[in-house]
Design a protein around this motif. Structure first.
Motif, PDB file in Angstrom:
ATOM      1  N   LEU A  52       0.840  -1.185   0.000  1.00  0.00           N
ATOM      2  CA  LEU A  52       0.000   0.000   0.000  1.00  0.00           C
ATOM      3  C   LEU A  52       0.883   1.246   0.000  1.00  0.00           C
ATOM      4  O   LEU A  52       1.893   1.292   0.694  1.00  0.00           O
ATOM      5  N   GLY A  74      -5.677   2.629   0.681  1.00  0.00           N
ATOM      6  CA  GLY A  74      -6.227   1.277   0.756  1.00  0.00           C
ATOM      7  C   GLY A  74      -6.897   0.763  -0.503  1.00  0.00           C
ATOM      8  O   GLY A  74      -7.502  -0.304  -0.479  1.00  0.00           O
ATOM      9  N   LYS A  76      -5.790  -0.723  -3.056  1.00  0.00           N
ATOM     10  CA  LYS A  76      -5.326  -2.060  -3.456  1.00  0.00           C
ATOM     11  C   LYS A  76      -5.954  -3.152  -2.604  1.00  0.00           C
ATOM     12  O   LYS A  76      -6.107  -4.284  -3.051  1.00  0.00           O
ATOM     13  N   GLN A  77      -6.332  -2.839  -1.373  1.00  0.00           N
ATOM     14  CA  GLN A  77      -6.937  -3.832  -0.482  1.00  0.00           C
ATOM     15  C   GLN A  77      -8.290  -4.290  -0.981  1.00  0.00           C
ATOM     16  O   GLN A  77      -8.735  -5.374  -0.645  1.00  0.00           O
ATOM     17  N   ARG A  78      -8.951  -3.459  -1.749  1.00  0.00           N
ATOM     18  CA  ARG A  78     -10.317  -3.778  -2.168  1.00  0.00           C
ATOM     19  C   ARG A  78     -10.389  -5.009  -3.050  1.00  0.00           C
ATOM     20  O   ARG A  78     -11.449  -5.540  -3.301  1.00  0.00           O
ATOM     21  N   ARG A  79      -9.240  -5.480  -3.524  1.00  0.00           N
ATOM     22  CA  ARG A  79      -9.230  -6.707  -4.324  1.00  0.00           C
ATOM     23  C   ARG A  79      -9.603  -7.917  -3.477  1.00  0.00           C
ATOM     24  O   ARG A  79     -10.180  -8.867  -3.964  1.00  0.00           O
ATOM     25  N   TRP A  80      -9.215  -7.888  -2.190  1.00  0.00           N
ATOM     26  CA  TRP A  80      -9.471  -9.064  -1.353  1.00  0.00           C
ATOM     27  C   TRP A  80     -10.136  -8.743  -0.016  1.00  0.00           C
ATOM     28  O   TRP A  80     -10.362  -9.620   0.796  1.00  0.00           O
ATOM     29  N   LYS A  81     -10.465  -7.488   0.225  1.00  0.00           N
ATOM     30  CA  LYS A  81     -11.136  -7.088   1.463  1.00  0.00           C
ATOM     31  C   LYS A  81     -12.414  -6.338   1.117  1.00  0.00           C
ATOM     32  O   LYS A  81     -12.473  -5.609   0.134  1.00  0.00           O
ATOM     33  N   GLU A  85     -14.467  -4.172   6.018  1.00  0.00           N
ATOM     34  CA  GLU A  85     -13.235  -4.622   6.658  1.00  0.00           C
ATOM     35  C   GLU A  85     -12.130  -3.563   6.629  1.00  0.00           C
ATOM     36  O   GLU A  85     -11.211  -3.615   7.444  1.00  0.00           O
ATOM     37  N   THR A  86     -12.215  -2.626   5.710  1.00  0.00           N
ATOM     38  CA  THR A  86     -11.123  -1.658   5.541  1.00  0.00           C
ATOM     39  C   THR A  86     -11.492  -0.228   5.908  1.00  0.00           C
ATOM     40  O   THR A  86     -10.624   0.631   5.928  1.00  0.00           O
TER      41      THR A  86
END
Length: 126
Positions: A52, A74, A76-81, A85-86
């Motif tokens: 990140l 964040g 990039k996190q949205r691909r798996w979260k 959650e974020t």
């Protein structure tokens, strides 16, 4: 009072005071043991892609102080979260105003405080 701006623009405008604010914000990450530095040479290409980015902004506060604010990007996190959650829980303005109106009507004593780096002090299991 100024709007929030990028570090690059803020350093041009505020000079050494802006640089000091950025250093103070980054020192907080080390002091609170939020991150563990890793040499880029020890990361794979995939690790680097998944990392990140850390966004930093500067702002001139009403009291004349220069404040730096940093946060992880964040997206990039949205691909798996999931968004739930974020995201950080934030009070709604309407709820805050209603609570303040009730406190005033009931003549309650109210104390406000700031917890420096509040989100950095939370235990995270991953």
């Amino acid at each position: 009072m100024t709007a929030q701006m990028s570090v690059k623009k803020g350093l041009k405008l505020f000079g050494q005071q802006g640089a000091d604010a950025v250093i103070k914000e980054l020192q907080q990450l080390d002091y609170r043991e939020v991150i563990q530095p890793v040499s880029a040479n020890n990361l794979t290409r995939e690790d680097k892609r998944a990392a990140l980015h850390y966004l930093m902004y500067l702002k001139l506060k009403q009291n004349g102080l220069i404040k730096a604010r940093g946060c992880a990007d964040g997206r990039k996190q949205r691909r798996w979260k999931t968004k739930e959650e974020t995201s950080s829980p934030t009070v709604r303005s309407e709820s805050l105003f209603l609570s303040c109106a009730i406190d005033a009507h009931e003549k309650r004593n109210v104390i406000c405080c700031d917890i420096p780096g509040a989100f950095m002090q939370a235990d995270i299991d991953e």
